[in-house]
Scaffold this motif. Structure first.
Motif, PDB file in Angstrom:
ATOM      1  N   LEU A   2       8.907  -1.587  -7.109  1.00 28.12           N
ATOM      2  CA  LEU A   2       7.392  -2.026  -6.857  1.00 28.12           C
ATOM      3  C   LEU A   2       7.336  -1.345  -5.698  1.00 28.12           C
ATOM      4  N   CYS A   3       8.186  -0.998  -4.563  1.00 25.96           N
ATOM      5  CA  CYS A   3       7.883  -0.102  -3.511  1.00 25.96           C
ATOM      6  C   CYS A   3       7.470   1.195  -3.816  1.00 25.96           C
ATOM      7  N   GLU A   4       8.057   1.874  -5.076  1.00 25.14           N
ATOM      8  CA  GLU A   4       7.476   3.162  -5.419  1.00 25.14           C
ATOM      9  C   GLU A   4       6.073   2.945  -6.129  1.00 25.14           C
ATOM     10  N   GLU A   5       5.837   1.960  -6.649  1.00 17.09           N
ATOM     11  CA  GLU A   5       4.531   1.825  -7.184  1.00 17.09           C
ATOM     12  C   GLU A   5       3.620   1.502  -6.073  1.00 17.09           C
TER      13      GLU A   5
ATOM     14  N   PHE B 109      -4.090  -0.098  -1.346  1.00 20.13           N
ATOM     15  CA  PHE B 109      -4.659  -0.494  -2.503  1.00 20.13           C
ATOM     16  C   PHE B 109      -3.826  -0.333  -3.660  1.00 20.13           C
ATOM     17  N   ARG B 110      -3.705  -1.154  -4.705  1.00 12.21           N
ATOM     18  CA  ARG B 110      -3.173  -0.996  -6.041  1.00 12.21           C
ATOM     19  C   ARG B 110      -3.948  -1.455  -6.971  1.00 12.21           C
TER      20      ARG B 110
ATOM     21  N   VAL C  15      -2.771  -5.019  -0.913  1.00 14.36           N
ATOM     22  CA  VAL C  15      -1.755  -5.591  -1.021  1.00 14.36           C
ATOM     23  C   VAL C  15      -0.701  -5.157   0.225  1.00 14.36           C
ATOM     24  N   VAL C  16      -0.127  -6.220   0.695  1.00 14.91           N
ATOM     25  CA  VAL C  16       0.977  -5.699   1.903  1.00 14.91           C
ATOM     26  C   VAL C  16       1.965  -4.913   1.102  1.00 14.91           C
TER      27      VAL C  16
ATOM     28  N   ILE D 190      -6.828   4.980   2.501  1.00 16.27           N
ATOM     29  CA  ILE D 190      -5.847   4.938   1.470  1.00 16.27           C
ATOM     30  C   ILE D 190      -4.914   3.732   1.742  1.00 16.27           C
ATOM     31  N   GLY D 191      -4.972   3.223   2.872  1.00 19.85           N
ATOM     32  CA  GLY D 191      -4.076   2.192   3.367  1.00 19.85           C
ATOM     33  C   GLY D 191      -4.458   1.986   4.901  1.00 19.85           C
ATOM     34  N   ALA D 192      -3.794   0.767   5.470  1.00 17.16           N
ATOM     35  CA  ALA D 192      -4.237   0.307   6.955  1.00 17.16           C
ATOM     36  C   ALA D 192      -2.702  -0.062   7.321  1.00 17.16           C
ATOM     37  N   VAL D 193      -2.684   0.101   8.876  1.00 17.98           N
ATOM     38  CA  VAL D 193      -1.756  -0.227   9.773  1.00 17.98           C
ATOM     39  C   VAL D 193      -2.158  -1.409  10.464  1.00 17.98           C
ATOM     40  N   ALA D 194      -1.527  -2.462  10.877  1.00 16.35           N
ATOM     41  CA  ALA D 194      -2.099  -3.567  11.325  1.00 16.35           C
ATOM     42  C   ALA D 194      -0.824  -4.224  12.007  1.00 16.35           C
TER      43      ALA D 194
END
Length: 263
Positions: free
Chosen positions: A80-83, A110-111, A116-117, A219-223
């Motif tokens: 799942l981490c790879e996905e 995004f998935r 998704v976290v 493509i993502g976010a750091v929080a």
């Protein structure tokens, strides 16, 4: 409703319920404790436990200590981490961000159409907010990282997402009107920063910055999350840390293709 009419398999649901209970309890939960928490009789519980042990999803611990998660769960987690395109290097970087910021840190992606976290870094001194754990994919309208990703979506796609996911009122501060959220997300897109104070949970505040691809797409976010009572005193320090962390993630993803491809 019968299993046939609902389209669900009751035995599979019961097995997954048992797996979830053992995983939540940690090593050493007994069959009697599982049965009590699940509300199943002991005979059924033993059958479910033995099946999960046989398939590798649970193990039977020595000296009569009960049950724990099996090693097949770990391989599923790795896949799942790879996905989600989050390898060890990105997870290590998130832990460094957590230590520098002295706050629980999150990386969200995004998935397909989900938000998704993908990784969390915390410590006993600066714990994550429950249930913001790996795989969390709800309440995007009320989380800072969710707002960053929602703000990057075309408005029509965003409306479709929110129509499907819903905008439940989680606290008295949660925005539940699409027009109010749209106004906020326009500001998030311009500022390159999102925050929420007690919108997701009482006494919790979060802020987030976007991770960008080489062609400048979000493509993502750091929080980061902190207790709301300390947020105002720490806001600018956390904002600088979030922007720097997001820039670092963007650089890693742009210069290390293997982190994105999963090879």
């Amino acid at each position: 409703m019968t299993e046939q009419s609902s389209g669900l398999i009751g035995s599979a649901q019961r097995a997954l319920r048992v797996l979830d209970i053992v995983g939540s309890a940690g090593d050493g939960i007994t069959a009697k404790a599982v049965a009590r928490r699940a509300g199943y009789n002991l005979s059924t519980t033993y059958h479910l436990l033995n099946t999960l042990v046989h398939e590798g999803y649970l193990i039977r611990l020595g000296h009569g200590r009960g049950f724990g998660l099996g090693y097949k769960v770990g391989s599923l987690y790795q896949r799942l981490c790879e996905e989600l395109d989050v390898g060890q290097e990105l997870q290590d970087e998130l832990h460094r961000l957590h230590r520098r910021a002295e706050a629980a840190a999150y990386y969200t992606v995004f998935r397909e159409t989900d938000i998704v976290v993908a990784a969390v870094a915390d410590s006993p001194e600066f714990p994550r907010a429950t249930p913001l754990d790996f795989g969390f994919h709800e309440a995007a309208h009320a989380t800072a990282f969710g707002k960053v990703l929602l703000a990057s979506m075309p408005r029509r796609a965003r409306r479709e997402y929110l129509t499907s996911a819903g905008m439940p009122r989680l606290t008295e501060h949660t925005h539940v009107r699409a027009v109010d959220l749209d106004t906020e997300l326009d500001h998030v897109e311009r500022a390159g920063m999102a925050l929420e104070i007690e919108e997701f949970q009482p006494e919790l505040a979060c802020l987030s910055a976007p991770v960008l691809s080489s062609d400048n797409r979000v493509i993502g976010a750091v929080a980061f999350s902190v207790p709301s009572e300390t947020f105002h005193a720490r806001r600018w320090q956390l904002e600088r840390a979030a922007r720097a962390g997001a820039a670092r993630f963007s650089h890693l993803l742009a210069t290390r293709p293997s982190l994105v491809s999963g090879v």
